[in-house]
Design a protein around this motif. Structure first.
Motif, mmCIF file in Angstrom:
data_model
loop_
_atom_site.group_PDB
_atom_site.id
_atom_site.type_symbol
_atom_site.label_atom_id
_atom_site.label_comp_id
_atom_site.label_asym_id
_atom_site.label_seq_id
_atom_site.Cartn_x
_atom_site.Cartn_y
_atom_site.Cartn_z
ATOM 1 N N GLU A 131 0.822 -1.216 0.000
ATOM 2 C CA GLU A 131 0.000 0.000 0.000
ATOM 3 C C GLU A 131 0.859 1.271 0.000
ATOM 4 O OE1 GLU A 131 -2.849 1.940 -0.863
ATOM 5 O OE2 GLU A 131 -3.378 -0.164 -0.513
ATOM 6 N N SER A 132 1.905 1.269 0.857
ATOM 7 C CA SER A 132 2.741 2.471 0.966
ATOM 8 C C SER A 132 3.454 2.761 -0.356
ATOM 9 C CB SER A 132 3.771 2.294 2.085
ATOM 10 O OG SER A 132 4.553 1.142 1.832
ATOM 11 N N ALA A 133 3.862 1.698 -1.062
ATOM 12 C CA ALA A 133 4.555 1.879 -2.341
ATOM 13 C C ALA A 133 3.610 2.470 -3.377
ATOM 14 C CB ALA A 133 5.100 0.541 -2.833
ATOM 15 N N GLY A 153 8.222 -2.384 -9.594
ATOM 16 C CA GLY A 153 7.754 -3.337 -8.596
ATOM 17 C C GLY A 153 8.007 -2.858 -7.176
ATOM 18 N N TYR A 154 7.743 -3.757 -6.240
ATOM 19 C CA TYR A 154 7.970 -3.419 -4.832
ATOM 20 C C TYR A 154 8.512 -4.634 -4.088
ATOM 21 C CZ TYR A 154 7.079 -2.068 0.017
ATOM 22 O OH TYR A 154 7.217 -1.796 1.356
ATOM 23 N N ALA A 155 9.604 -4.403 -3.333
ATOM 24 C CA ALA A 155 10.151 -5.453 -2.470
ATOM 25 C C ALA A 155 9.639 -5.168 -1.064
ATOM 26 C CB ALA A 155 11.679 -5.418 -2.503
ATOM 27 N N ARG A 196 14.736 -4.415 0.675
ATOM 28 C CA ARG A 196 13.583 -4.489 1.579
ATOM 29 C C ARG A 196 12.922 -3.121 1.642
ATOM 30 N NH1 ARG A 196 18.032 -6.079 3.798
ATOM 31 N NH2 ARG A 196 18.068 -4.234 5.132
ATOM 32 N N ASN A 197 11.589 -3.126 1.590
ATOM 33 C CA ASN A 197 10.807 -1.892 1.625
ATOM 34 C C ASN A 197 11.318 -0.878 0.597
ATOM 35 O OD1 ASN A 197 8.850 -0.066 2.425
ATOM 36 N ND2 ASN A 197 10.077 0.755 4.132
ATOM 37 N N ASN A 219 11.607 4.217 3.387
ATOM 38 C CA ASN A 219 11.843 4.548 4.787
ATOM 39 C C ASN A 219 12.656 5.838 4.880
ATOM 40 O OD1 ASN A 219 12.542 4.723 7.439
ATOM 41 N ND2 ASN A 219 13.660 2.766 7.523
ATOM 42 N N PRO A 220 12.038 6.925 5.377
ATOM 43 C CA PRO A 220 12.755 8.205 5.421
ATOM 44 C C PRO A 220 13.984 8.162 6.331
ATOM 45 C CG PRO A 220 10.584 8.376 6.479
ATOM 46 C CD PRO A 220 10.675 7.012 5.889
#
Ligand code: ZN
Length: 639
Positions: A131-133, A153-155, A196-197, A219-220
């Motif tokens: 969702e965040s991606a 894509g998203y990891a 990751r993320n 991740n900020p």
């Protein structure tokens, strides 16, 4: 399908000219053939010929030649299995499991990357954990179409999600490690996921194969904003240009490529229709990468972010001027001049038309385009020629009346001019800069030549490799002459009748030329009906095709087929516009040469025999030899 059937099927589906167009500028050369400047040796006049009809190519300069497989292997430095995989994908031919070549180590790594790209893409689109991606990409205004096109894509935020998935799909831990997806644990034997993320952007080489990834963290707190696949057997960072595969047809169409720094910039450019854009991925372009771009166009536009060039150029310029004030040495690496030079310098000496785009309204292309695409369009059209850019960068807000500053600016610019490859351009800029700085042209020229002297000759590995290779050029002069005769015969088969009466097989060296000539005469006498058709109503390639097909049923030595292909391409290269009278003259000239050489060698042989006969006092032999000898001498004098 068997392996060889697969190879044949691929050859049928991919035209040789279509493949070569990805690398070379083809010009029409008559009867459906093309010519191009050869990429395997240095040349200005095209001597590489391409025959789509025959599916072959041949360079008359260096002797390289073959079919689509040989071309791809040579230009990309690939093994046969690698070339097979690429061309099979391109042709839509599915290689069978039985084909062991399709499953060598490198191809396994490509499969792994391909599968991972599809997996991460599916995760991005469907997983609740992505969702965040999805909201990050939506927030950046990335369209669904672009997400699809670039296979974004998203990891997910997990230590073994990808590893577990790939193991389940039958890959070994060592393979997953070799592809760069996992990192070895400090303690114990295990691995953990590298990405990751992170939003994942597949890196696709210019043949369309996924070979690595760039991951942007969500991740900020994470210090590494971007993480890339490390160097692997299939991912060589310095040889790949992000986005080139998607951009290449547009680059060729517009004859221009725009190089931006970030992958996101390139993606945004594509989304807004600027499809001739590639990314340098935040580092300087290597010579290898620039040479890759040069295959598609000579017009390279660099868009450098504001923090490395752009609006701050003048301020940076002042810093640079200060930094050279206490430094009397002229050249000392590029670092001193900052990032700018690194981006551009490798391209200076490659004879390219380089321009610099200054990014307005925003610090990078992504921001600029999203503000207003027209600003970007205008920025491209106002791009500055590279030397003009350097002039502005080094001279802006400088007091050029100060002799010391003037001297330093001259030094900086002379270093740039010295790297230009084209002497005309070099000369132009020496005059121009001397004029603008109000310094003597000779003084500036002297400065430039001192820099040239101190620059080491650039190493060009590709070219060096080519000259180091054994040349396949034909050295046998008879074979060369015979190739020319054949080339003319393919265009004017009616000349064969006269030729067969006047050119005796003995005139040619024993070997390929003589064997082929004998075969040709045999073919001629047994296929009279073909030659009887006359020039009208006969397809030009008929005689050639008929002869080569017929020859396959005869026992002729290896190399014959290749030699004939060459003769056919030579006909298109050198004799496309030959008329019948010129053709006849050409053949007569060669015939005379061959006959004269033959007679000379016979005469010297008989002279030897004559001396032998004199020694032993064999009067009958002496008489016979003398008669033959005078006959030969007479024949030679009549030539
Ligand atoms: Zn060549």
């Amino acid at each position: 399908m068997s392996s060889s059937q697969e190879v044949e099927e691929i050859k049928v589906r991919i035209n040789v000219d279509e493949l070569l167009r990805d690398y070379l500028k083809l010009q029409p050369a008559g009867t459906g053939t093309y010519k191009a400047a050869c990429p395997f040796h240095n040349e200005k006049t095209p001597s590489l010929m391409v025959s789509p009809q025959r599916g072959s190519w041949h360079c008359f300069g260096c002797g390289a030649g073959g079919d689509i497989f040989e071309f791809l292997m040579k230009i990309e430095n690939l093994s046969f299995p690698e070339a097979l995989k690429i061309l099979a994908d391109r042709a839509g031919v599915i290689l069978t499991r039985q084909n062991p070549q399709a499953h060598d180590r490198k191809n396994r790594l490509y499969d792994l990357c391909e599968l991972t790209a599809r997996y991460w893409h599916k995760v991005l689109l469907e997983s609740p954990r992505a969702e965040s991606a999805r909201s990050y990409l939506a927030g950046r205004g990335v369209s669904e179409e672009v997400i699809e096109d670039f296979n974004v894509g998203y990891a997910i935020d997990d230590w073994s999600n990808l590893f577990d998935f790939l193991i389940k799909r039958g890959f070994k831990a060592e393979e997953i490690f070799a592809a760069g997806f996992v990192v070895k644990k400090d303690r114990g034997n295990g691995y953990y996921d590298r990405f990751r993320n992170r939003v994942m952007f597949p890196i696709v080489d210019h043949n369309g194969r996924t070979c690595g990834f760039t991951g942007r963290t969500l991740n900020p707190e994470e210090p590494a904003k971007y993480v890339n696949t490390p160097q692997t057997d299939i991912y060589n960072k310095s040889a790949i240009v992000f986005g080139l595969y998607r951009a290449k047809s547009e680059i060729r169409k517009l004859d221009t490529v725009v190089v931006v720094e970030g992958q996101m910039d390139a993606i945004t450019c594509h989304q807004f229709g600027f499809k001739n854009t590639v990314a340098s991925s935040g580092t300087a372009l290597t010579r290898e990468q620039i040479q890759l771009l040069k295959r598609f166009t000579n017009n390279i536009y660099f868009a450098l972010d504001a923090d490395s060039a752009g609006q701050k150029a003048s301020e940076r310029g002042s810093e640079l001027i200060k930094s050279v004030e206490n430094d009397s040495r002229l050249v000392e690496g590029t670092d001193r001049y900052g990032k700018r030079s690194q981006f551009i310098d490798p391209a200076l000496s490659l004879n390219l038309n380089l321009k610099i785009i200054s990014i307005p309204n925003g610090k990078d292309p992504d921001e600029c385009i999203k503000n207003n695409p027209d600003d970007w369009r205008q920025a491209i059209s106002e791009a500055l020629p590279i030397m003009e850019y350097f002039w502005r960068m080094f001279s802006a807000s400088q007091d050029l009346n100060d002799p010391q500053i003037k001297k330093n600016v001259a030094k900086l610019l002379s270093e740039k001019i010295a790297q230009l490859d084209d002497p005309i351009e070099k000369n132009y800029w020496i005059k121009e800069i001397a004029n603008r700085l109000a310094v003597g042209e000779e003084a500036l020229r002297e400065l430039v030549s001192r820099v040239v002297g101190s620059l080491k000759a650039p190493v060009r590995p590709q070219e060096a490799a080519v000259t180091a290779q054994p040349q396949k050029t034909i050295n046998d002069p008879d074979l060369l002459k015979f190739r020319t005769i054949l080339a003319i015969i393919w265009r004017f088969p009616e000349l064969l009748s006269k030729l067969s009466q006047e050119l005796l097989p003995d005139y040619l060296n024993e070997g390929l030329a003589q064997k082929l000539y004998k075969s040709l005469i045999l073919f001629y006498t047994t296929h009279n009906e073909l030659f009887a058709l006359g020039a009208r109503g006969r397809e030009e390639t008929n005689i050639f095709s008929a002869f080569t097909d017929w020859l396959k049923t005869q026992a002729v030595s290896d190399g014959a087929e290749q030699f004939l292909e060459q003769s056919y391409l030579l006909a298109q290269k050198d004799f496309a516009s030959l008329d019948a009278r010129e053709a006849k003259n050409e053949i007569e000239t060669i015939l005379k040469l061959l006959k004269s050489n033959y007679l000379s060698s016979m005469i010297s042989r008989l002279n030897n025999e004559l001396r032998q006969a004199e020694k032993i006092g064999d009067k009958i032999a002496l008489e016979k030899i003398s008669i033959s000898l005078s006959e030969l001498i007479r024949q030679k004098s009549e030539l």
